[in-house]
Design a protein around this motif. Structure first.
Motif, mmCIF file in Angstrom:
data_model
loop_
_atom_site.group_PDB
_atom_site.id
_atom_site.type_symbol
_atom_site.label_atom_id
_atom_site.label_comp_id
_atom_site.label_asym_id
_atom_site.label_seq_id
_atom_site.Cartn_x
_atom_site.Cartn_y
_atom_site.Cartn_z
ATOM 1 N N GLN A 1 -27.316 9.531 -18.931
ATOM 2 C CA GLN A 1 -26.830 10.241 -20.105
ATOM 3 C C GLN A 1 -27.978 10.555 -21.059
ATOM 4 O OE1 GLN A 1 -23.721 7.952 -21.968
ATOM 5 N NE2 GLN A 1 -22.380 8.004 -20.170
ATOM 6 N N VAL A 2 -27.906 11.719 -21.667
ATOM 7 C CA VAL A 2 -28.817 12.119 -22.730
ATOM 8 C C VAL A 2 -27.978 12.312 -23.986
ATOM 9 C CG1 VAL A 2 -30.421 13.879 -23.551
ATOM 10 C CG2 VAL A 2 -30.438 13.193 -21.139
ATOM 11 N N ARG A 3 -28.307 11.521 -25.010
ATOM 12 C CA ARG A 3 -27.527 11.547 -26.250
ATOM 13 C C ARG A 3 -26.041 11.358 -25.976
ATOM 14 N NH1 ARG A 3 -29.883 10.588 -31.167
ATOM 15 N NH2 ARG A 3 -31.966 11.489 -31.213
ATOM 16 N N ASN A 4 -25.750 10.396 -25.094
ATOM 17 C CA ASN A 4 -24.383 10.020 -24.729
ATOM 18 C C ASN A 4 -23.638 11.100 -23.949
ATOM 19 O OD1 ASN A 4 -24.827 7.613 -26.123
ATOM 20 N ND2 ASN A 4 -23.966 8.427 -28.022
ATOM 21 N N VAL A 5 -24.343 12.145 -23.496
ATOM 22 C CA VAL A 5 -23.730 13.200 -22.682
ATOM 23 C C VAL A 5 -24.106 12.964 -21.225
ATOM 24 C CG1 VAL A 5 -23.580 15.666 -22.236
ATOM 25 C CG2 VAL A 5 -23.816 14.824 -24.592
ATOM 26 N N PRO A 6 -23.140 12.709 -20.323
ATOM 27 C CA PRO A 6 -23.470 12.468 -18.913
ATOM 28 C C PRO A 6 -24.068 13.726 -18.265
ATOM 29 C CG PRO A 6 -21.245 11.714 -19.444
ATOM 30 C CD PRO A 6 -21.706 12.541 -20.603
ATOM 31 N N LEU A 7 -25.221 13.550 -17.614
ATOM 32 C CA LEU A 7 -25.875 14.660 -16.912
ATOM 33 C C LEU A 7 -25.941 14.463 -15.415
ATOM 34 C CD1 LEU A 7 -28.953 15.428 -19.224
ATOM 35 C CD2 LEU A 7 -26.709 16.536 -19.205
ATOM 36 N N LEU A 8 -25.920 13.212 -14.960
ATOM 37 C CA LEU A 8 -26.142 12.951 -13.540
ATOM 38 C C LEU A 8 -25.379 11.707 -13.131
ATOM 39 C CD1 LEU A 8 -27.834 13.758 -10.994
ATOM 40 C CD2 LEU A 8 -29.552 12.121 -11.787
ATOM 41 N N TYR A 9 -24.697 11.790 -11.984
ATOM 42 C CA TYR A 9 -24.026 10.629 -11.421
ATOM 43 C C TYR A 9 -25.044 9.811 -10.626
ATOM 44 C CZ TYR A 9 -21.125 7.732 -8.399
ATOM 45 O OH TYR A 9 -20.579 6.671 -7.728
ATOM 46 N N VAL A 10 -25.086 8.514 -10.860
ATOM 47 C CA VAL A 10 -26.059 7.636 -10.214
ATOM 48 C C VAL A 10 -25.291 6.580 -9.424
ATOM 49 C CG1 VAL A 10 -27.995 6.073 -10.551
ATOM 50 C CG2 VAL A 10 -27.655 7.990 -12.120
ATOM 51 N N PRO A 11 -25.159 6.759 -8.102
ATOM 52 C CA PRO A 11 -24.446 5.740 -7.329
ATOM 53 C C PRO A 11 -25.203 4.420 -7.247
ATOM 54 C CG PRO A 11 -25.421 7.385 -5.885
ATOM 55 C CD PRO A 11 -25.607 7.888 -7.274
ATOM 56 N N TYR A 12 -26.557 4.496 -7.262
ATOM 57 C CA TYR A 12 -27.356 3.275 -7.158
ATOM 58 C C TYR A 12 -28.736 3.551 -7.744
ATOM 59 C CZ TYR A 12 -29.765 -0.780 -5.171
ATOM 60 O OH TYR A 12 -30.491 -1.930 -5.012
ATOM 61 N N LEU A 13 -29.238 2.626 -8.582
ATOM 62 C CA LEU A 13 -30.562 2.786 -9.179
ATOM 63 C C LEU A 13 -31.240 1.428 -9.236
ATOM 64 C CD1 LEU A 13 -32.683 4.525 -10.745
ATOM 65 C CD2 LEU A 13 -31.549 3.769 -12.840
ATOM 66 N N LEU A 14 -32.514 1.414 -8.834
ATOM 67 C CA LEU A 14 -33.346 0.218 -8.912
ATOM 68 C C LEU A 14 -34.379 0.430 -10.010
ATOM 69 C CD1 LEU A 14 -34.212 -2.521 -7.489
ATOM 70 C CD2 LEU A 14 -35.836 -1.127 -6.215
ATOM 71 N N PHE A 15 -34.505 -0.515 -10.952
ATOM 72 C CA PHE A 15 -35.482 -0.373 -12.021
ATOM 73 C C PHE A 15 -36.226 -1.691 -12.214
ATOM 74 C CE2 PHE A 15 -31.563 -1.757 -14.044
ATOM 75 C CZ PHE A 15 -31.979 -2.745 -14.924
ATOM 76 N N PRO A 16 -37.497 -1.641 -12.673
ATOM 77 C CA PRO A 16 -38.279 -2.864 -12.860
ATOM 78 C C PRO A 16 -37.849 -3.594 -14.123
ATOM 79 C CG PRO A 16 -39.559 -0.970 -13.524
ATOM 80 C CD PRO A 16 -38.273 -0.430 -12.957
ATOM 81 N N ALA A 17 -37.704 -4.912 -14.019
ATOM 82 C CA ALA A 17 -37.352 -5.726 -15.167
ATOM 83 C C ALA A 17 -38.495 -6.634 -15.590
ATOM 84 C CB ALA A 17 -36.115 -6.571 -14.865
ATOM 85 N N LYS A 18 -39.611 -6.573 -14.893
ATOM 86 C CA LYS A 18 -40.888 -7.181 -15.283
ATOM 87 C C LYS A 18 -41.878 -6.904 -14.187
ATOM 88 C CE LYS A 18 -40.653 -10.870 -18.704
ATOM 89 N NZ LYS A 18 -40.705 -12.318 -18.910
ATOM 90 N N THR A 19 -42.622 -7.932 -13.764
ATOM 91 C CA THR A 19 -43.711 -7.702 -12.832
ATOM 92 C C THR A 19 -43.583 -8.483 -11.527
ATOM 93 O OG1 THR A 19 -44.985 -9.468 -13.891
ATOM 94 C CG2 THR A 19 -45.323 -7.227 -14.697
ATOM 95 N N LYS A 20 -42.586 -9.278 -11.387
ATOM 96 C CA LYS A 20 -42.460 -10.044 -10.164
ATOM 97 C C LYS A 20 -42.151 -9.133 -8.988
ATOM 98 C CE LYS A 20 -40.027 -14.012 -8.185
ATOM 99 N NZ LYS A 20 -38.983 -15.018 -8.396
ATOM 100 N N ARG A 21 -42.735 -9.452 -7.832
ATOM 101 C CA ARG A 21 -42.556 -8.616 -6.654
ATOM 102 C C ARG A 21 -41.128 -8.725 -6.119
ATOM 103 N NH1 ARG A 21 -45.995 -10.528 -2.315
ATOM 104 N NH2 ARG A 21 -45.019 -12.484 -2.875
ATOM 105 N N GLN A 22 -40.597 -7.589 -5.677
ATOM 106 C CA GLN A 22 -39.276 -7.580 -5.079
ATOM 107 C C GLN A 22 -39.167 -6.387 -4.154
ATOM 108 O OE1 GLN A 22 -35.970 -8.691 -7.526
ATOM 109 N NE2 GLN A 22 -34.637 -7.173 -6.597
ATOM 110 N N THR A 23 -38.550 -6.595 -3.003
ATOM 111 C CA THR A 23 -38.401 -5.540 -2.010
ATOM 112 C C THR A 23 -37.541 -4.408 -2.550
ATOM 113 O OG1 THR A 23 -38.638 -7.115 -0.192
ATOM 114 C CG2 THR A 23 -37.543 -5.033 0.307
#
Length: 767
Positions: A216-238
């Protein structure tokens, strides 16, 4: 990971503030005053506090074998009650509970002393490590660090991540699960962008996943995301890394790469690079990194492409005519091990399928993307820049023994000449062994000695090859005349022997040697004066002048008929004189802290050839030219935001500049910058490079780059850039017009998530 037991609440850690009485009872608590007046109204509460303290101090009232957690837990509140039967505390009004590496605030908190369970209500705030949770209702266990929060917000400080959800469950010491969540890295109540998800899982020092959500941009949905992976720090993960999108009109076409990162163990991982180029085909690459111990680690990489592009034509006087399905590949091995007693081993092995590899893939390849300079440590990146200007590729393996007064190295080196079709005439070292004796006193005398010893076995398919030995000891006598003069005479002998064979005439071999004697000395002094400025930031200036005269003599030696791998030592009878100026500033900040900056360094030098001055003239038109080139080095750094450097070589006999390089760089506190560089080498290079960057507004930066070849009167590259950035996102656009391509690039960046962009053509590294 072993679960650590948290401590029970002990009386000497209890901090109780009774409402309206300002009474403080805590055995051994340094925050409590030693004496306090007690009013009659407070006596019942005082009796309760005393009873609580007595209860905690009688071990027989509790099970003697119960586990005692490792760290302290303290409670502060306006009102505090204790239920002995249920072993629970009820704290109300400005409640603060501190425990190991965390704290909990709330309006009303119920805590079980035995189990560590906590129920917090009203304005709940929980900090665990660097991450925080806020909400209205929290159920939490201090010992296991697990619990749930209703209608709250999780803040991950490392990546500035805000996650708001109807329910946040803390499933471990560093893991969370959220329901009906919203995620963003934007500050403020109305973020510029955010992701929503029905289910969100986050592992601190790892990654987070969003399922069944939207962007969403400014609370307006622009894209459906069925699955998203994002970094939450620096630890390694597959998981999949961010893809790369590019376009090149002439060389690659559409260029898409999707890397996949695989954690094999705590000491090994791998990255798979699947890259599709519609004009050339699918390229597969794999990087494997391992760490055998603290002193042994390495990286292995390889890629393969069945190139379907037909290529023909001449480039740099090199002709190629390829049909489709040409096999292209490269591989790279970097390994380093350190052993006891100063012994280490390092291997840097590099190989490519053909000399056009870096010319065809200069816009992007693994080696340019992972270039780390000359840092040299494990996992610091590739030590060479893989672009079209790379002239040769060296593969080396060396074993080193370092001692306090010596260094011994055994080296094997293979060189690929990238400027020739055939590599048969390139000289290889199989192996090279060197022994260096560091300068040290000679048998307790005032003399010092140092030495360089080298052995090589040179090999190549075509041309001279064979054995080479060189011994080069030097004896010197450092003399100092008070504080005014330093004089160091030295003498050396250089013995060289070789055994060579020409592959064109293998029946003939040469066994020969050469002995050369050298003599010389260095005379220098230093003169300095300190000027007291005493005004503002600049406190003092020191001007130091160092004149130096060096003499070197090597007699003539006939060196004809030597193989080309034996270096020629020219007859020398020369005097080199130089003077170096240093200006150093002593700076003082507002707090009186002292720092130093070298404001200027200027070195002027020239060599006078005595042998040339005495040379017999062969004809009336002949002329002696004993004065060598006049060399200059200049570095100027008057203040933090301005620097200038230059080096030049001027021929005093012909009145021509042999070399002239200069660069000027300036910046300001706002972030504006400008740089101009001029490079000149007689009959070879003459070009000017200009770079500008201007901060138009707080969020907008414009940039410009110009590279022009003045020798051929043509532009090498022109680039324009626009960078618009906000607190949690940015977009960058650049357009490049180079000598062999035109391209543009657009990169959209979300803070904490990475970059997504498209590239057209070749884009310079500066962007």
């Amino acid at each position: 990971m072993a679960v650590r037991c948290l401590p029970k609440v002990q009386p000497h850690h209890l901090f109780v503030i009774f409402e309206n009485l300002n009474l403080c009872y805590a055995t051994g608590n340094p925050h409590c005053p030693k004496e306090r007046a007690v009013t009659n109204a407070g006596k019942p509460l005082l009796i309760l506090a005393v009873l609580l303290i007595l209860l905690f101090q009688v071990p027989s009232l509790f099970a003697a074998e119960r586990s005692v957690p490792a760290g302290p837990v303290t409670i502060e509140a306006d009102r505090l009650e204790y239920d002995e039967r249920t072993q629970t505390y009820l704290a109300e009004g400005r409640v603060l509970i501190t425990f190991e590496d965390g704290l909990l605030r709330g309006d009303r908190v119920l805590m079980n002393r035995e189990t560590g369970d906590v129920e917090a209500r009203g304005h709940v705030f929980l900090r665990s490590g660097l991450d925080t949770m806020e909400g209205e209702r929290l159920d939490f266990n201090i010992e296991s660090r697990q619990g749930s929060l209703d209608r709250g917000t999780l803040f991950i400080e490392q990546n500035n991540f805000y996650l708001t959800a109807e329910e946040i469950r803390k499933t471990g010491d560093a893991s969370y699960s959220l329901r009906d969540a919203r995620a963003t890295t934007c500050d403020g109540p109305e973020p510029d962008w955010r992701f929503t998800g029905k289910e969100v899982d986050v592992t601190i020092d790892g990654y987070g996943t969003i399922r069944d959500g939207t962007f969403q941009v400014r609370n307006v949905p622009l894209l459906y995301v069925p699955y998203l992976l994002f970094p939450a720090k620096t630890k390694r993960q597959t998981g999949f890394l961010f893809p790369r999108f590019a376009y090149s009109q002439d060389k690659l076409g559409w260029d898409v790469e999707v890397p996949f990162y695989w954690v094999l163990s705590d000491s090994a991982d791998a990255t798979f690079y699947e890259r599709y180029m519609d004009k050339r085909g699918m390229q597969f690459g794999t990087e494997f990194r391992y760490c055998l111990s603290e002193d042994s680690a390495g990286t292995v990489y390889g890629d393969y492409l069945n190139d379907s592009m037909d290529v023909s034509g001449e480039e740099d006087d090199l002709e190629r005519d390829w049909e489709g399905n040409h096999k292209r590949w490269s591989w790279y091995v970097n390994h380093e091990s350190r052993f006891d007693h100063g012994i280490s081993f390092r291997a840097d092995l590099r190989k490519i399928s053909d000399i056009w590899y870096f010319r065809d893939f200069d816009s992007y390849n693994y080696y340019s993307a992972h270039y780390g300079g000359n840092s040299g440590g494990p996992f610091d990146g590739v030590s060479f820049l893989g672009d079209r200007s790379l002239a040769s590729l060296d593969s080396t393996a060396r074993l080193v023994k370092d001692g306090p007064l010596y260094n011994a190295t055994a080296l094997v080196q293979y060189t690929d000449d990238l400027q020739r079709i055939s590599n048969e005439n390139t000289l290889q070292k199989y192996p090279e062994v060197t022994f260096s004796l560091i300068q040290q006193p000679l048998f307790g005398t005032p003399f010092t000695v140092e030495s360089e010893t080298q052995y090589d076995n040179y090999y190549r398919r075509t041309g001279y090859r064979g054995h080479f030995f060189d011994e080069y000891p030097t004896v010197s006598l450092p003399l100092r005349f008070r504080h005014y003069l330093e004089f160091t005479p030295e003498m050396a002998v250089r013995f060289t022997a070789w055994d060579s064979q020409d592959t064109l005439t293998p029946e003939q071999s040469t066994h020969a040697s050469r002995t050369l004697y050298e003599a010389g000395g260095t005379l220098s002094t230093e003169v300095q004066r300190i000027f007291t400025i005493g005004g503002g930031h600049l406190d003092k200036l020191r001007h130091l002048i160092k004149p130096e005269v060096a003499y070197r003599y090597i007699p003539y030696k006939n060196q004809d008929d030597m193989p080309d791998f034996v270096p020629v030592i020219d007859e020398t009878n020369a005097l080199t004189y130089s003077v170096t100026n240093f200006i150093t500033a002593r700076l003082k900040d507002e707090k009186g802290n002292i720092s130093y900056r070298e404001v200027m360094r200027l070195k002027l030098s020239q060599t006078y050839d005595i042998r040339e001055a005495r040379r017999t003239l062969e004809s009336p038109d002949d002329d002696r030219r004993p004065f060598g080139t006049f060399d200059m080095e200049l570095d100027v750094n008057p203040f933090q935001y301005l620097s200038f450097s230059s080096d030049a070589r001027f021929d005093t006999e012909s009145g021509e500049w042999k070399r002239l390089n200069a660069s000027l760089d300036t910046t300001d506190p706002r972030g504006d910058s400008a740089g101009i560089e001029y490079r000149y080498t007689q009959n070879s290079v003459e070009e000017v490079n200009l770079s500008l960057a201007g901060v138009v507004t707080e969020n907008l930066t414009l940039s410009y780059i110009l590279k022009k070849n003045l020798l051929d009167h043509r532009y090498i590259e022109t680039a324009y850039g626009i960078d618009y950035h906000k607190q949690c996102w940015s977009v960058n656009f650049s357009y490049t017009d180079s000598s062999d391509d035109r391209g543009f690039m657009v990169i959209f960046t979300l803070l904490g998530l990475g970059k997504v962009g498209k590239v057209s053509g070749s884009v310079p590294e500066e962007w």
